[in-house]
Scaffold this active site. Structure first.
Site, PDB file in Angstrom:
ATOM      1  CD  GLU A 102      -2.778   1.512   0.334  1.00  0.00           C
ATOM      2  OE1 GLU A 102      -2.349   1.534  -0.820  1.00  0.00           O
ATOM      3  OE2 GLU A 102      -3.929   1.849   0.642  1.00  0.00           O
ATOM      4  CG  ASP A 103      -0.846   4.750  -1.684  1.00  0.00           C
ATOM      5  OD1 ASP A 103      -1.478   4.267  -0.724  1.00  0.00           O
ATOM      6  OD2 ASP A 103      -1.374   5.467  -2.540  1.00  0.00           O
ATOM      7  CG  ASP A 106      -4.270   9.855   5.746  1.00  0.00           C
ATOM      8  OD1 ASP A 106      -3.842  10.318   6.813  1.00  0.00           O
ATOM      9  OD2 ASP A 106      -4.927  10.524   4.942  1.00  0.00           O
ATOM     10  CB  VAL A 156       2.818  13.425   0.532  1.00  0.00           C
ATOM     11  CG1 VAL A 156       3.302  14.095   1.810  1.00  0.00           C
ATOM     12  CG2 VAL A 156       2.236  12.049   0.839  1.00  0.00           C
ATOM     13  CG  ASP A 162      -4.250  10.712  -6.774  1.00  0.00           C
ATOM     14  OD1 ASP A 162      -4.139   9.947  -5.794  1.00  0.00           O
ATOM     15  OD2 ASP A 162      -5.332  11.189  -7.151  1.00  0.00           O
TER      16      ASP A 162
HETATM   17  P1  IMP Z   1      -6.669   5.929   4.481  1.00  0.00           P
HETATM   18  O1  IMP Z   1      -7.809   5.007   4.192  1.00  0.00           O
HETATM   19  O2  IMP Z   1      -7.129   7.217   5.095  1.00  0.00           O
HETATM   20  O3  IMP Z   1      -5.542   5.289   5.270  1.00  0.00           O
HETATM   21  O4  IMP Z   1      -6.106   6.401   3.094  1.00  0.00           O
HETATM   22  C1  IMP Z   1      -5.511   5.537   2.254  1.00  0.00           C
HETATM   23  C2  IMP Z   1      -5.541   5.994   0.827  1.00  0.00           C
HETATM   24  O5  IMP Z   1      -5.815   7.386   0.661  1.00  0.00           O
HETATM   25  C3  IMP Z   1      -4.170   5.782   0.251  1.00  0.00           C
HETATM   26  O6  IMP Z   1      -4.064   4.518  -0.319  1.00  0.00           O
HETATM   27  C4  IMP Z   1      -4.032   6.888  -0.756  1.00  0.00           C
HETATM   28  O7  IMP Z   1      -4.491   6.446  -2.009  1.00  0.00           O
HETATM   29  C5  IMP Z   1      -4.917   7.989  -0.231  1.00  0.00           C
HETATM   30  N1  IMP Z   1      -4.119   8.998   0.489  1.00  0.00           N
HETATM   31  C6  IMP Z   1      -3.998   9.163   1.816  1.00  0.00           C
HETATM   32  N2  IMP Z   1      -3.164  10.168   2.120  1.00  0.00           N
HETATM   33  C7  IMP Z   1      -2.729  10.644   0.926  1.00  0.00           C
HETATM   34  C8  IMP Z   1      -1.819  11.705   0.555  1.00  0.00           C
HETATM   35  O8  IMP Z   1      -1.218  12.402   1.380  1.00  0.00           O
HETATM   36  N3  IMP Z   1      -1.645  11.886  -0.771  1.00  0.00           N
HETATM   37  C9  IMP Z   1      -2.269  11.144  -1.723  1.00  0.00           C
HETATM   38  N4  IMP Z   1      -3.111  10.141  -1.432  1.00  0.00           N
HETATM   39  C10 IMP Z   1      -3.348   9.900  -0.120  1.00  0.00           C
HETATM   40 MG    MG Z   2      -5.321   7.572  -3.933  1.00  0.00          MG
END
Ligand code: IMP
Ligand code: MG
Length: 182
Positions: A102-103, A106, A156, A162
């Site tokens: 996973e990238d 967050d 970021v 993106d």
């Molecule tokens: P989460 O579900 O909030 O942990 O977010 C996960 C997904 O949101 C990641 O796989 C990213 O695709 C996107 N994401 C979260 N933070 C960022 C960021 O800073 N830049 C770009 N995409 C983000």
């Molecule tokens: Mg994304």
């Protein structure tokens, strides 16, 4: 690097060289941990595609690659809290050693949903490799076996990440300029 590539980026957090070095280290660790195991690396489209491409080439083991797509964010920069599977893996994961690439972790909502879903399908093991782990309050508890970098709580872009589908092709990771999201 041209000015054009930097447009919209306030400052660079992780350079191309730092990313390459760290991903190579992660690959070496995974190589050691999964020797002799049937490894399936599952990447989460689209943000993790570039990380996945570099990571698998740093893993010196036979492995398979598969892809999932989920929706969590729209065009904005905050989590909607809703995670939907848009594309599922093609392979059966039952009895296999699955590593999710996973990238960024967050809020953790995306990984929470993915881990729960894949765990219910009976893999031999399930682990997560996240390139970035953001330092955010109330992050869902996800055991990431591999983390590339701890990252400040900022939006970021680059190296797959993106904003509104732009900046994924930047070779570095940087903080998006605040005024680009207004
Ligand atoms: P989460 O579900 O909030 O942990 O977010 C996960 C997904 O949101 C990641 O796989 C990213 O695709 C996107 N994401 C979260 N933070 C960022 C960021 O800073 N830049 C770009 N995409 C983000
Ligand atoms: Mg994304």
């Amino acid at each position: 690097m041209s000015t054009c590539e930097h447009e919209g980026v306030e400052r660079v957090l992780f350079t191309q060289e730092e990313l390459a070095r760290r991903v190579t280290e992660m690959g070496a660790q995974i190589t050691a941990d999964y020797a002799g195991k049937d490894l399936l690396v599952v990447s989460v489209l689209r943000g993790a595609a570039i990380f996945m491409a570099d990571l698998v080439r740093a893993i010196e083991l036979p492995l398979e690659m598969d892809f999932m797509a989920v929706s969590s964010y729209g065009a904005g920069t905050t989590s909607s809290g809703v995670v939907r599977i848009l594309k599922d893996v093609t392979s059966s994961i039952e009895g296999r050693h699955v590593l999710i690439a996973e990238d960024v972790l967050d809020s953790g909502l995306t990984l929470r949903a993915l881990v729960d879903e894949l765990a219910s399908r009976g893999p031999a093991s399930l682990a997560v490799a996240a390139l970035l782990r953001k330092d955010v309050p109330n992050q869902a508890e996800i055991a990431c076996r591999y983390v590339g970098f701890e990252c400040p709580d900022e939006f970021v872009v680059g190296y797959g990440l993106d904003y509104a589908e732009r900046y994924r092709n930047l070779p570095f990771i940087g903080v998006l300029r605040q005024d680009m999201t207004e």
